[in-house]
Design a protein around this motif. Structure first.
Motif, PDB file in Angstrom:
ATOM      1  N   VAL A  42       0.848  -1.202   0.000  1.00  0.00           N
ATOM      2  CA  VAL A  42       0.000   0.000   0.000  1.00  0.00           C
ATOM      3  C   VAL A  42       0.881   1.249   0.000  1.00  0.00           C
ATOM      4  O   VAL A  42       0.658   2.184  -0.772  1.00  0.00           O
ATOM      5  N   MET A  43       1.886   1.271   0.854  1.00  0.00           N
ATOM      6  CA  MET A  43       2.752   2.446   0.941  1.00  0.00           C
ATOM      7  C   MET A  43       3.596   2.609  -0.315  1.00  0.00           C
ATOM      8  O   MET A  43       3.862   3.737  -0.734  1.00  0.00           O
ATOM      9  N   ALA A  44       4.010   1.524  -0.934  1.00  0.00           N
ATOM     10  CA  ALA A  44       4.786   1.627  -2.182  1.00  0.00           C
ATOM     11  C   ALA A  44       3.970   2.336  -3.258  1.00  0.00           C
ATOM     12  O   ALA A  44       4.508   3.132  -4.036  1.00  0.00           O
ATOM     13  N   ALA A  45       2.680   2.068  -3.293  1.00  0.00           N
ATOM     14  CA  ALA A  45       1.813   2.730  -4.269  1.00  0.00           C
ATOM     15  C   ALA A  45       1.598   4.202  -3.932  1.00  0.00           C
ATOM     16  O   ALA A  45       1.318   5.008  -4.818  1.00  0.00           O
ATOM     17  N   GLN A  46       1.711   4.560  -2.661  1.00  0.00           N
ATOM     18  CA  GLN A  46       1.472   5.937  -2.221  1.00  0.00           C
ATOM     19  C   GLN A  46       2.717   6.818  -2.323  1.00  0.00           C
ATOM     20  O   GLN A  46       2.605   8.043  -2.283  1.00  0.00           O
ATOM     21  N   LEU A  47       3.894   6.226  -2.409  1.00  0.00           N
ATOM     22  CA  LEU A  47       5.140   6.999  -2.389  1.00  0.00           C
ATOM     23  C   LEU A  47       5.226   8.106  -3.436  1.00  0.00           C
ATOM     24  O   LEU A  47       5.688   9.201  -3.117  1.00  0.00           O
ATOM     25  N   PRO A  48       4.805   7.877  -4.682  1.00  0.00           N
ATOM     26  CA  PRO A  48       4.905   8.972  -5.665  1.00  0.00           C
ATOM     27  C   PRO A  48       4.118  10.225  -5.286  1.00  0.00           C
ATOM     28  O   PRO A  48       4.469  11.325  -5.701  1.00  0.00           O
ATOM     29  N   GLY A  49       3.074  10.088  -4.489  1.00  0.00           N
ATOM     30  CA  GLY A  49       2.258  11.235  -4.103  1.00  0.00           C
ATOM     31  C   GLY A  49       2.746  11.972  -2.872  1.00  0.00           C
ATOM     32  O   GLY A  49       2.185  12.998  -2.505  1.00  0.00           O
ATOM     33  N   LEU A  50       3.797  11.464  -2.247  1.00  0.00           N
ATOM     34  CA  LEU A  50       4.322  12.108  -1.036  1.00  0.00           C
ATOM     35  C   LEU A  50       5.413  13.104  -1.396  1.00  0.00           C
ATOM     36  O   LEU A  50       6.141  12.916  -2.368  1.00  0.00           O
ATOM     37  N   PRO A  51       5.548  14.161  -0.614  1.00  0.00           N
ATOM     38  CA  PRO A  51       6.621  15.126  -0.859  1.00  0.00           C
ATOM     39  C   PRO A  51       7.997  14.451  -0.723  1.00  0.00           C
ATOM     40  O   PRO A  51       8.165  13.534   0.091  1.00  0.00           O
ATOM     41  N   ALA A  52       8.942  14.918  -1.500  1.00  0.00           N
ATOM     42  CA  ALA A  52      10.297  14.365  -1.456  1.00  0.00           C
ATOM     43  C   ALA A  52      10.876  14.509  -0.055  1.00  0.00           C
ATOM     44  O   ALA A  52      10.691  15.529   0.609  1.00  0.00           O
ATOM     45  N   GLY A  53      11.531  13.473   0.414  1.00  0.00           N
ATOM     46  CA  GLY A  53      12.161  13.504   1.721  1.00  0.00           C
ATOM     47  C   GLY A  53      11.228  13.226   2.883  1.00  0.00           C
ATOM     48  O   GLY A  53      11.615  13.362   4.035  1.00  0.00           O
ATOM     49  N   SER A  54      10.001  12.833   2.583  1.00  0.00           N
ATOM     50  CA  SER A  54       9.026  12.546   3.643  1.00  0.00           C
ATOM     51  C   SER A  54       9.418  11.292   4.413  1.00  0.00           C
ATOM     52  O   SER A  54       9.910  10.324   3.848  1.00  0.00           O
ATOM     53  N   LEU A  55       9.168  11.334   5.702  1.00  0.00           N
ATOM     54  CA  LEU A  55       9.333  10.154   6.543  1.00  0.00           C
ATOM     55  C   LEU A  55       7.943   9.770   7.024  1.00  0.00           C
ATOM     56  O   LEU A  55       7.197  10.610   7.521  1.00  0.00           O
ATOM     57  N   THR A  56       7.605   8.514   6.876  1.00  0.00           N
ATOM     58  CA  THR A  56       6.270   8.058   7.233  1.00  0.00           C
ATOM     59  C   THR A  56       6.377   6.806   8.086  1.00  0.00           C
ATOM     60  O   THR A  56       7.133   5.896   7.774  1.00  0.00           O
ATOM     61  N   VAL A  57       5.605   6.767   9.156  1.00  0.00           N
ATOM     62  CA  VAL A  57       5.525   5.588  10.013  1.00  0.00           C
ATOM     63  C   VAL A  57       4.090   5.093   9.956  1.00  0.00           C
ATOM     64  O   VAL A  57       3.158   5.859  10.169  1.00  0.00           O
ATOM     65  N   VAL A  58       3.932   3.815   9.655  1.00  0.00           N
ATOM     66  CA  VAL A  58       2.605   3.209   9.622  1.00  0.00           C
ATOM     67  C   VAL A  58       2.557   2.182  10.737  1.00  0.00           C
ATOM     68  O   VAL A  58       3.382   1.277  10.796  1.00  0.00           O
ATOM     69  N   ARG A  59       1.595   2.340  11.619  1.00  0.00           N
ATOM     70  CA  ARG A  59       1.452   1.437  12.754  1.00  0.00           C
ATOM     71  C   ARG A  59       0.219   0.573  12.543  1.00  0.00           C
ATOM     72  O   ARG A  59      -0.877   1.088  12.319  1.00  0.00           O
ATOM     73  N   ALA A  60       0.400  -0.731  12.596  1.00  0.00           N
ATOM     74  CA  ALA A  60      -0.719  -1.653  12.424  1.00  0.00           C
ATOM     75  C   ALA A  60      -1.399  -1.882  13.767  1.00  0.00           C
ATOM     76  O   ALA A  60      -0.797  -2.398  14.702  1.00  0.00           O
ATOM     77  N   LEU A  61      -2.646  -1.490  13.863  1.00  0.00           N
ATOM     78  CA  LEU A  61      -3.436  -1.713  15.066  1.00  0.00           C
ATOM     79  C   LEU A  61      -4.110  -3.088  14.974  1.00  0.00           C
ATOM     80  O   LEU A  61      -4.226  -3.657  13.888  1.00  0.00           O
ATOM     81  N   PRO A  62      -4.574  -3.636  16.095  1.00  0.00           N
ATOM     82  CA  PRO A  62      -5.168  -4.981  16.086  1.00  0.00           C
ATOM     83  C   PRO A  62      -6.244  -5.229  15.018  1.00  0.00           C
ATOM     84  O   PRO A  62      -6.236  -6.292  14.401  1.00  0.00           O
ATOM     85  N   PRO A  63      -7.143  -4.279  14.730  1.00  0.00           N
ATOM     86  CA  PRO A  63      -8.149  -4.563  13.692  1.00  0.00           C
ATOM     87  C   PRO A  63      -7.569  -4.758  12.288  1.00  0.00           C
ATOM     88  O   PRO A  63      -8.230  -5.309  11.415  1.00  0.00           O
ATOM     89  N   SER A  64      -6.341  -4.328  12.059  1.00  0.00           N
ATOM     90  CA  SER A  64      -5.750  -4.502  10.725  1.00  0.00           C
ATOM     91  C   SER A  64      -5.553  -5.965  10.380  1.00  0.00           C
ATOM     92  O   SER A  64      -5.471  -6.326   9.204  1.00  0.00           O
ATOM     93  N   GLY A  65      -5.502  -6.831  11.379  1.00  0.00           N
ATOM     94  CA  GLY A  65      -5.347  -8.255  11.124  1.00  0.00           C
ATOM     95  C   GLY A  65      -6.536  -8.859  10.398  1.00  0.00           C
ATOM     96  O   GLY A  65      -6.385  -9.828   9.658  1.00  0.00           O
ATOM     97  N   SER A  66      -7.706  -8.291  10.577  1.00  0.00           N
ATOM     98  CA  SER A  66      -8.898  -8.817   9.917  1.00  0.00           C
ATOM     99  C   SER A  66      -9.358  -7.941   8.754  1.00  0.00           C
ATOM    100  O   SER A  66     -10.424  -8.184   8.178  1.00  0.00           O
TER     101      SER A  66
END
Length: 64
Positions: A21-45
């Motif tokens: 998902v993030m690989a597909a979103q990278l072109p739309g992010l500003p250059a040099g952006s740092l992003t942290v994605v945290r998976a919460l328990p509901p993401s498992g389902s």
């Protein structure tokens, strides 16, 4: 990834999905952006489409 998401197999599946998902979103992010994605328990389902929608909604809020 938090063990609350599920067992190792489920955590790895969520990890791979979020990475894709993030690989597909990278072109739309500003250059040099740092992003942290945290998976919460509901993401498992959650489906790939639900994870994609959630990430897109979060990024659109941040980039406003």
């Amino acid at each position: 990834m938090n063990k609350a998401v599920g067992n190792a197999v489920l955590r790895n599946r969520v990890h791979r999905r979020l990475r894709a998902v993030m690989a597909a979103q990278l072109p739309g992010l500003p250059a040099g952006s740092l992003t942290v994605v945290r998976a919460l328990p509901p993401s498992g389902s959650s489906s790939f489409e639900e994870l994609t929608a959630d990430v897109q909604a979060a990024l659109s809020r941040v980039l406003r």
